[in-house]
Design a protein around this motif. Sequence first.
Motif, short mmCIF file in Angstrom:
data_model
loop_
_atom_site.label_atom_id
_atom_site.label_comp_id
_atom_site.label_asym_id
_atom_site.label_seq_id
_atom_site.Cartn_x
_atom_site.Cartn_y
_atom_site.Cartn_z
N LEU A 42 -8.77 2.37 -7.75
CA LEU A 42 -8.42 2.46 -6.33
C LEU A 42 -9.66 2.53 -5.39
N GLN A 45 -10.99 3.31 -1.66
CA GLN A 45 -10.12 4.49 0.07
C GLN A 45 -11.52 3.78 1.01
N ARG A 97 -8.13 7.57 3.12
CA ARG A 97 -7.12 6.82 3.35
C ARG A 97 -7.12 6.66 2.17
N LEU A 98 -6.34 6.67 1.15
CA LEU A 98 -6.39 6.14 0.03
C LEU A 98 -5.23 4.98 -0.59
N ASP A 99 -5.76 3.71 -1.09
CA ASP A 99 -4.92 2.92 -1.83
C ASP A 99 -4.91 2.87 -3.34
N ALA A 100 -4.00 3.22 -4.16
CA ALA A 100 -3.61 4.23 -5.12
C ALA A 100 -3.31 2.46 -5.87
N ALA A 106 -0.35 5.13 -7.24
CA ALA A 106 0.59 5.64 -6.04
C ALA A 106 1.94 6.51 -6.41
N ASP A 153 -1.05 13.85 -1.81
CA ASP A 153 -0.99 12.38 -0.43
C ASP A 153 -2.06 11.53 -0.55
N ASP A 154 -1.00 10.57 0.27
CA ASP A 154 -2.22 9.53 0.03
C ASP A 154 -3.42 9.39 1.17
N ARG A 155 -3.39 10.45 1.96
CA ARG A 155 -4.42 10.93 3.32
C ARG A 155 -5.12 12.35 3.04
N GLY A 174 -6.09 10.86 -4.38
CA GLY A 174 -5.32 11.83 -3.71
C GLY A 174 -5.82 12.99 -3.34
#
Length: 310
Positions: free
Chosen positions: A126, A128, A160-163, A167, A176-178, A213
Amino acid sequence: MITLQSRHAGPMGAPPWFASAALVLMLAGPAAAEGRAGKLLLTGGISSIDGAAGGGLTPWAVTGSHASEDQFGATAHATRLQTRNYTLTAYGAAASYDERIELSIAHQDFATGATGAALGLPGLHLEQDIFGAKLRLAGDAVLDSDRLMPQIAIGVEHKRLDAGGLAATLAALGADDRGTDVYLSATKLFLAHGVLVNLSLRATRANQNGLLGFGGPAQRRYRLQPELSLAWLLDRHVAIGAEYRAKPDNLNPSMLGDGLREDDWKDLFVVWAPSKTLSLTLAYVDLGRIVPAVESRRQRGTYVSAQLAF
Protein backbone atom coordinates in the motif's frame (compact mmCIF):
# COMPACT_ATOMS: atom_id res chain seq x y z
CA MET A 1 4.54 -14.27 -6.40
CA ILE A 2 2.79 -11.11 -7.53
CA THR A 3 4.38 -7.81 -6.52
CA LEU A 4 1.93 -4.93 -6.51
CA GLN A 5 3.48 -1.49 -6.81
CA SER A 6 2.40 1.96 -7.86
CA ARG A 7 1.72 2.04 -11.58
CA HIS A 8 4.03 5.04 -11.87
CA ALA A 9 6.68 3.90 -9.41
CA GLY A 10 10.23 5.13 -9.65
CA PRO A 11 13.23 4.28 -7.47
CA MET A 12 12.35 2.66 -4.13
CA GLY A 13 8.68 2.54 -5.16
CA ALA A 14 8.19 6.34 -5.20
CA PRO A 15 6.58 8.01 -8.23
CA PRO A 16 9.16 9.61 -10.58
CA TRP A 17 8.12 13.15 -9.73
CA PHE A 18 8.73 12.59 -6.03
CA ALA A 19 12.51 13.03 -6.18
CA SER A 20 12.14 16.27 -8.14
CA ALA A 21 9.61 17.68 -5.68
CA ALA A 22 11.76 16.70 -2.70
CA LEU A 23 14.82 18.30 -4.32
CA VAL A 24 12.90 21.56 -4.84
CA LEU A 25 12.01 21.64 -1.12
CA MET A 26 15.62 20.94 -0.16
CA LEU A 27 16.96 23.70 -2.42
CA ALA A 28 14.30 26.09 -1.11
CA GLY A 29 15.82 25.83 2.37
CA PRO A 30 19.59 26.37 2.42
CA ALA A 31 21.58 26.33 5.64
CA ALA A 32 20.83 28.94 8.31
CA ALA A 33 20.86 32.52 7.10
CA GLU A 34 24.08 34.45 7.35
CA GLY A 35 24.76 36.03 10.69
CA ARG A 36 22.19 33.99 12.64
CA ALA A 37 22.67 30.93 14.83
CA GLY A 38 19.23 29.41 14.30
CA LYS A 39 17.07 27.52 16.80
CA LEU A 40 18.27 25.51 19.76
CA LEU A 41 19.19 21.90 19.08
CA LEU A 42 16.17 19.50 19.05
CA THR A 43 13.58 22.31 19.38
CA GLY A 44 12.54 21.77 15.75
CA GLY A 45 11.47 18.21 16.50
CA ILE A 46 12.02 15.42 13.99
CA SER A 47 10.23 14.42 10.80
CA SER A 48 7.02 12.52 11.42
CA ILE A 49 6.00 9.58 9.23
CA ASP A 50 3.71 12.02 7.36
CA GLY A 51 6.57 14.48 6.73
CA ALA A 52 5.64 17.34 9.09
CA ALA A 53 7.98 18.39 11.89
CA GLY A 54 7.12 17.04 15.33
CA GLY A 55 7.35 13.58 16.85
CA GLY A 56 7.48 10.35 14.90
CA LEU A 57 3.70 9.76 14.96
CA THR A 58 2.25 13.24 15.33
CA PRO A 59 3.03 16.83 14.21
CA TRP A 60 3.98 19.67 16.54
CA ALA A 61 3.46 23.41 16.20
CA VAL A 62 7.16 23.92 15.43
CA THR A 63 8.61 24.03 11.92
CA GLY A 64 11.41 21.73 10.81
CA SER A 65 15.13 22.48 10.53
CA HIS A 66 17.00 24.98 12.71
CA ALA A 67 15.97 28.08 10.77
CA SER A 68 14.55 30.85 12.93
CA GLU A 69 13.43 34.44 12.25
CA ASP A 70 13.94 35.50 8.61
CA GLN A 71 15.73 32.24 7.83
CA PHE A 72 15.08 29.44 5.35
CA GLY A 73 15.66 25.83 6.34
CA ALA A 74 15.12 22.32 5.02
CA THR A 75 15.08 18.72 6.22
CA ALA A 76 15.16 15.28 4.64
CA HIS A 77 14.29 12.05 6.40
CA ALA A 78 14.10 8.29 5.97
CA THR A 79 12.12 6.05 8.34
CA ARG A 80 11.64 2.31 8.80
CA LEU A 81 8.92 0.89 11.04
CA GLN A 82 8.89 -2.88 11.57
CA THR A 83 6.19 -4.77 13.48
CA ARG A 84 5.49 -8.50 13.78
CA ASN A 85 3.61 -8.66 10.47
CA TYR A 86 4.12 -5.39 8.64
CA THR A 87 6.83 -3.03 7.42
CA LEU A 88 6.42 0.68 6.74
CA THR A 89 9.09 2.60 4.86
CA ALA A 90 8.72 6.38 4.66
CA TYR A 91 10.89 9.19 3.38
CA GLY A 92 10.45 12.80 2.43
CA ALA A 93 11.58 16.41 2.68
CA ALA A 94 10.36 19.70 4.11
CA ALA A 95 11.19 23.38 3.74
CA SER A 96 10.45 26.14 6.24
CA TYR A 97 10.78 29.90 6.50
CA ASP A 98 10.82 32.32 9.40
CA GLU A 99 9.71 29.68 11.96
CA ARG A 100 6.26 30.38 10.53
CA ILE A 101 5.65 28.38 7.34
CA GLU A 102 6.48 24.77 6.51
CA LEU A 103 5.85 22.78 3.33
CA SER A 104 6.45 19.02 3.31
CA ILE A 105 6.19 15.98 1.11
CA ALA A 106 6.41 12.31 2.10
CA HIS A 107 6.03 8.89 0.51
CA GLN A 108 4.98 5.77 2.42
CA ASP A 109 5.29 2.13 1.37
CA PHE A 110 3.44 -0.35 3.60
CA ALA A 111 4.32 -4.01 3.01
CA THR A 112 1.42 -6.21 4.12
CA GLY A 113 3.41 -9.47 4.30
CA ALA A 114 1.44 -12.57 5.26
CA THR A 115 -1.78 -10.58 5.72
CA GLY A 116 -1.79 -9.64 2.04
CA ALA A 117 -1.20 -13.28 1.12
CA ALA A 118 -4.09 -14.37 3.38
CA LEU A 119 -6.34 -11.94 1.52
CA GLY A 120 -5.30 -13.49 -1.78
CA LEU A 121 -2.91 -10.65 -2.62
CA PRO A 122 0.64 -11.92 -2.05
CA GLY A 123 3.26 -9.19 -2.25
CA LEU A 124 0.71 -6.44 -1.66
CA HIS A 125 2.15 -2.98 -0.98
CA LEU A 126 0.00 0.00 0.00
CA GLU A 127 1.63 3.24 -1.13
CA GLN A 128 0.72 6.76 -0.14
CA ASP A 129 1.89 10.27 -1.08
CA ILE A 130 1.39 13.04 1.47
CA PHE A 131 1.58 16.78 0.79
CA GLY A 132 1.67 18.97 3.90
CA ALA A 133 1.59 22.63 4.87
CA LYS A 134 1.83 24.22 8.31
CA LEU A 135 1.38 27.82 9.48
CA ARG A 136 2.33 29.19 12.89
CA LEU A 137 -0.54 31.27 14.26
CA ALA A 138 0.79 32.50 17.60
CA GLY A 139 3.49 32.11 20.23
CA ASP A 140 7.11 31.06 20.12
CA ALA A 141 8.13 27.82 21.81
CA VAL A 142 11.56 29.12 22.83
CA LEU A 143 10.98 32.84 23.40
CA ASP A 144 7.78 32.14 25.37
CA SER A 145 9.31 29.31 27.40
CA ASP A 146 9.02 31.35 30.62
CA ARG A 147 5.30 32.02 30.02
CA LEU A 148 2.26 29.77 29.75
CA MET A 149 1.71 30.78 26.12
CA PRO A 150 2.39 27.81 23.77
CA GLN A 151 3.34 27.96 20.14
CA ILE A 152 0.21 27.31 18.06
CA ALA A 153 0.06 26.20 14.44
CA ILE A 154 -2.51 24.92 11.97
CA GLY A 155 -1.64 22.29 9.40
CA VAL A 156 -3.09 20.37 6.50
CA GLU A 157 -2.05 17.01 5.02
CA HIS A 158 -3.45 15.87 1.68
CA LYS A 159 -3.03 12.12 1.11
CA ARG A 160 -3.29 10.04 -2.06
CA LEU A 161 -3.40 6.25 -1.77
CA ASP A 162 -2.45 3.58 -4.29
CA ALA A 163 -3.90 0.39 -2.77
CA GLY A 164 -2.99 -1.87 -5.69
CA GLY A 165 -5.06 -5.05 -5.73
CA LEU A 166 -6.91 -3.98 -2.57
CA ALA A 167 -8.41 -0.88 -4.20
CA ALA A 168 -11.64 -2.59 -5.33
CA THR A 169 -12.24 -4.01 -1.84
CA LEU A 170 -11.74 -0.62 -0.18
CA ALA A 171 -14.13 0.98 -2.67
CA ALA A 172 -16.73 -1.70 -1.87
CA LEU A 173 -16.31 -0.85 1.82
CA GLY A 174 -17.07 2.80 1.03
CA ALA A 175 -13.50 4.08 1.50
CA ASP A 176 -12.10 6.78 -0.81
CA ASP A 177 -8.53 6.74 -2.11
CA ARG A 178 -7.90 10.42 -1.32
CA GLY A 179 -8.39 12.47 1.80
CA THR A 180 -7.24 15.56 3.64
CA ASP A 181 -6.45 15.90 7.34
CA VAL A 182 -6.51 19.25 9.14
CA TYR A 183 -4.87 19.65 12.54
CA LEU A 184 -4.27 22.30 15.19
CA SER A 185 -1.18 21.89 17.37
CA ALA A 186 -0.05 23.61 20.56
CA THR A 187 3.56 23.10 21.66
CA LYS A 188 4.80 24.24 25.06
CA LEU A 189 8.50 24.16 25.92
CA PHE A 190 9.49 24.45 29.58
CA LEU A 191 13.09 25.28 28.79
CA ALA A 192 14.29 25.55 32.39
CA HIS A 193 13.10 21.99 33.05
CA GLY A 194 13.96 20.59 29.61
CA VAL A 195 10.37 19.42 29.04
CA LEU A 196 8.27 19.76 25.89
CA VAL A 197 4.53 19.03 25.71
CA ASN A 198 2.47 18.99 22.53
CA LEU A 199 -1.26 18.54 22.02
CA SER A 200 -2.77 18.25 18.55
CA LEU A 201 -6.37 17.90 17.44
CA ARG A 202 -6.75 16.28 14.04
CA ALA A 203 -9.89 16.38 11.89
CA THR A 204 -9.62 13.22 9.80
CA ARG A 205 -11.42 10.52 7.82
CA ALA A 206 -8.27 8.40 7.39
CA ASN A 207 -8.28 4.65 8.05
CA GLN A 208 -4.93 3.49 9.43
CA ASN A 209 -3.51 6.93 8.61
CA GLY A 210 -4.90 6.64 5.07
CA LEU A 211 -3.28 3.31 4.17
CA LEU A 212 -6.77 1.73 4.13
CA GLY A 213 -8.44 4.71 2.49
CA PHE A 214 -10.68 7.41 3.91
CA GLY A 215 -14.12 7.01 5.44
CA GLY A 216 -16.26 3.90 5.54
CA PRO A 217 -19.62 2.39 6.47
CA ALA A 218 -19.41 3.42 10.13
CA GLN A 219 -18.47 7.04 9.49
CA ARG A 220 -17.93 9.21 6.43
CA ARG A 221 -17.71 12.54 8.21
CA TYR A 222 -14.63 14.05 9.77
CA ARG A 223 -13.82 13.16 13.38
CA LEU A 224 -11.66 15.08 15.83
CA GLN A 225 -8.89 12.90 17.23
CA PRO A 226 -6.41 14.00 19.97
CA GLU A 227 -2.67 13.41 19.70
CA LEU A 228 -0.24 13.92 22.59
CA SER A 229 3.56 14.10 22.77
CA LEU A 230 5.80 14.46 25.82
CA ALA A 231 9.58 14.89 25.53
CA TRP A 232 12.31 15.36 28.12
CA LEU A 233 15.64 16.86 27.04
CA LEU A 234 18.28 14.93 28.97
CA ASP A 235 20.93 17.29 27.57
CA ARG A 236 21.30 19.40 24.44
CA HIS A 237 21.93 16.30 22.30
CA VAL A 238 19.51 13.67 23.68
CA ALA A 239 15.75 13.57 24.31
CA ILE A 240 13.41 10.81 25.41
CA GLY A 241 9.65 10.79 25.35
CA ALA A 242 6.33 9.20 24.49
CA GLU A 243 3.47 9.76 22.05
CA TYR A 244 -0.18 8.81 21.86
CA ARG A 245 -2.32 9.16 18.75
CA ALA A 246 -6.06 8.44 18.83
CA LYS A 247 -7.52 6.92 15.67
CA PRO A 248 -11.01 6.89 14.14
CA ASP A 249 -12.74 3.56 13.53
CA ASN A 250 -14.50 4.23 10.24
CA LEU A 251 -14.39 0.66 8.87
CA ASN A 252 -15.88 -0.95 11.97
CA PRO A 253 -18.36 -2.57 11.65
CA SER A 254 -18.16 -3.65 8.03
CA MET A 255 -18.84 -6.72 5.92
CA LEU A 256 -16.06 -8.31 8.02
CA GLY A 257 -17.81 -7.50 11.31
CA ASP A 258 -15.19 -5.96 13.60
CA GLY A 259 -12.38 -7.49 11.52
CA LEU A 260 -11.18 -4.04 10.41
CA ARG A 261 -11.32 -2.47 13.87
CA GLU A 262 -8.73 0.27 14.30
CA ASP A 263 -6.70 0.82 17.49
CA ASP A 264 -4.85 3.90 18.73
CA TRP A 265 -1.10 4.26 18.20
CA LYS A 266 1.57 4.91 20.82
CA ASP A 267 5.34 4.89 21.17
CA LEU A 268 8.34 5.44 23.44
CA PHE A 269 11.30 7.14 21.77
CA VAL A 270 14.84 8.39 22.17
CA VAL A 271 16.40 11.01 19.87
CA TRP A 272 20.11 11.67 19.54
CA ALA A 273 21.33 14.75 17.68
CA PRO A 274 25.14 14.69 17.51
CA SER A 275 25.02 17.91 15.47
CA LYS A 276 22.52 20.39 14.05
CA THR A 277 22.72 18.57 10.73
CA LEU A 278 21.91 15.03 11.87
CA SER A 279 19.42 13.44 14.26
CA LEU A 280 18.68 9.74 14.81
CA THR A 281 15.50 8.37 16.40
CA LEU A 282 14.82 4.94 17.85
CA ALA A 283 11.37 4.05 19.18
CA TYR A 284 9.29 1.17 20.47
CA VAL A 285 5.86 1.37 18.82
CA ASP A 286 2.48 -0.22 19.48
CA LEU A 287 0.06 0.12 16.57
CA GLY A 288 -2.58 -2.15 18.06
CA ARG A 289 -4.34 -4.73 15.91
CA ILE A 290 -4.31 -4.06 12.18
CA VAL A 291 -6.90 -6.06 10.18
CA PRO A 292 -7.67 -8.37 13.13
CA ALA A 293 -9.90 -10.49 10.89
CA VAL A 294 -6.67 -11.95 9.53
CA GLU A 295 -4.06 -11.28 12.21
CA SER A 296 -5.23 -10.79 15.81
CA ARG A 297 -1.83 -10.08 17.37
CA ARG A 298 -0.95 -6.54 18.38
CA GLN A 299 1.52 -4.95 16.01
CA ARG A 300 4.44 -3.95 18.21
CA GLY A 301 7.94 -3.30 16.98
CA THR A 302 10.69 -0.80 16.29
CA TYR A 303 10.83 2.58 14.60
CA VAL A 304 14.15 3.89 13.26
CA SER A 305 14.51 7.26 11.56
CA ALA A 306 17.33 9.50 10.35
CA GLN A 307 16.93 13.20 9.57
CA LEU A 308 19.26 15.67 7.90
CA ALA A 309 18.64 19.36 8.61
CA PHE A 310 19.99 22.29 6.61
